[in-house]
Enzyme design. Structure first.
Site, PDB file in Angstrom:
ATOM      1  N   ASN A   1     -62.647 -86.925  -2.914  1.00 16.42           N
ATOM      2  CA  ASN A   1     -61.095 -86.802  -3.035  1.00 16.42           C
ATOM      3  C   ASN A   1     -60.238 -85.780  -2.187  1.00 16.42           C
ATOM      4  O   ASN A   1     -59.496 -86.093  -1.646  1.00 16.42           O
ATOM      5  CB  ASN A   1     -60.610 -86.902  -4.659  1.00 16.42           C
TER       6      ASN A   1
ATOM      7  N   HIS B   1     -60.577 -67.814 -10.864  1.00 14.69           N
ATOM      8  CA  HIS B   1     -60.070 -69.070 -11.067  1.00 14.69           C
ATOM      9  C   HIS B   1     -60.748 -69.968 -12.217  1.00 14.69           C
ATOM     10  O   HIS B   1     -61.672 -70.767 -11.790  1.00 14.69           O
ATOM     11  CB  HIS B   1     -60.438 -69.945  -9.645  1.00 14.69           C
TER      12      HIS B   1
END
Length: 314
Positions: free
Chosen positions: A14, A177
């Site tokens: 994606n 992150h």
């Protein structure tokens, strides 16, 4: 940078597909879309190029299963790896994705040793470290996409809170992150006015800002839970393209990214999200913010989490 740079995208899922779409719309360069799954990159390349005829873009996209096609790339963006599923943290992906990243790094070293590399694969701070060490590329040419995405989420939530355009909001999110990232309200502003000052004006409360900070930390997880079968890809792709564009066009933008630290913020030989200047040489400068004792403690905690994960893959 030459007129039509060669940009290779490793991973055609994606995010990889969205990257190819956005890069072609911006006419940033010709694209190689790579994946180990036969037919996927070829099919997506064909679909995107056909869409580009309607958008006025003549960018060429080559779908391939052969690493040799990335040879001589000016820039590479890596998304290859397993995505998150509901209930998973980014760190749960570490074992499988480390093996994938090592394989990618070997081929980057072989075919594109002069490329500027942006890593998106999670757990991000570990994967970009693996890429650096396994590829042997200079640290100023290997960075991770993290803070741009996290800051965009923080910007969006703050804009909702203050009922203003997202163009009026600027924010910084430091650290790894992951769930221990550090959104900095003190360094975040609405049209130049710091968030703490807006709170003092009665436009929000500290409690509401803390809830926004928590939502930012869980921004990716919130989307994973809603999608159920995948993770975010529009915003991650847009964030990486922002970084890519600053490099290819020598825009020297200040963007928060996972950068290799050599003593900045008291950290050595690790990647963490910090503000950097991205220009034609890659990371031109790491910007070291003055943190309060509490902010530094939160940053250190976030980095310690990254350090433990890296020790697990060494």
């Amino acid at each position: 940078m030459k007129k039509n740079p060669k940009i290779s995208l490793i991973g055609s899922g994606n995010i990889g597909g969205m990257l190819a779409h956005l890069i072609s719309l911006k006419n940033l360069g010709d694209i190689v879309l790579f994946d180990v799954a036969e037919g996927i990159p070829q099919g997506k390349a064909l679909d995107i190029m056909q869409a580009n005829t309607l958008a006025g873009s003549d960018i060429k996209i080559k779908g391939t299963n052969d690493y040799k096609d990335i040879e001589g790339s000016d820039a590479i963006i890596i998304t290859a790896g397993l995505p998150r599923k509901p209930g998973m943290s980014r760190d749960d992906l570490i074992s499988v994705n480390t093996g994938i990243m090592k394989s990618v790094a070997e081929n980057v070293k072989k075919y594109a040793p002069n490329a500027f590399v942006i890593v998106i694969t999670n757990p991000l701070d570990v994967m970009v470290y693996v890429m650096l060490k396994e590829s042997g590329l200079p640290h100023n040419k290997v960075i991770g996409m993290a803070g741009v995405l996290d800051s965009s989420r923080f910007n969006f939530f703050l804009a909702e809170e203050f009922k203003v355009s997202t163009n009026s909001v600027s924010s910084i999110v430091l650290g790894g992150h992951g769930d221990a990232m550090v959104p900095l309200a003190r360094y975040s502003t609405v049209k130049g006015v710091p968030i703490p000052d807006l709170v003092k004006m009665g436009l929000s409360t500290n409690e509401r800002i803390e809830k926004i900070i928590d939502r930012t930390r869980n921004g990716g997880g919130e989307i994973v839970a809603l999608l159920k079968t995948g993770s975010a890809y529009y915003a991650p792709a847009a964030s990486a393209v922002e970084m890519l564009e600053s490099y290819l066009q020598d825009k020297r933008q200040i963007l928060t990214c996972a950068a290799y630290l050599q003593g900045e913020y008291g950290v050595k030989d690790l990647y963490a999200g910090v503000p950097i200047i991205i220009g034609k040489n890659g990371v031109e400068k790491v910007i070291e913010l003055q943190l309060t004792t509490n902010e530094q403690a939160l940053f250190d905690k976030s980095v310690d989490g990254v350090r433990k994960l890296i020790e697990a893959v060494k």
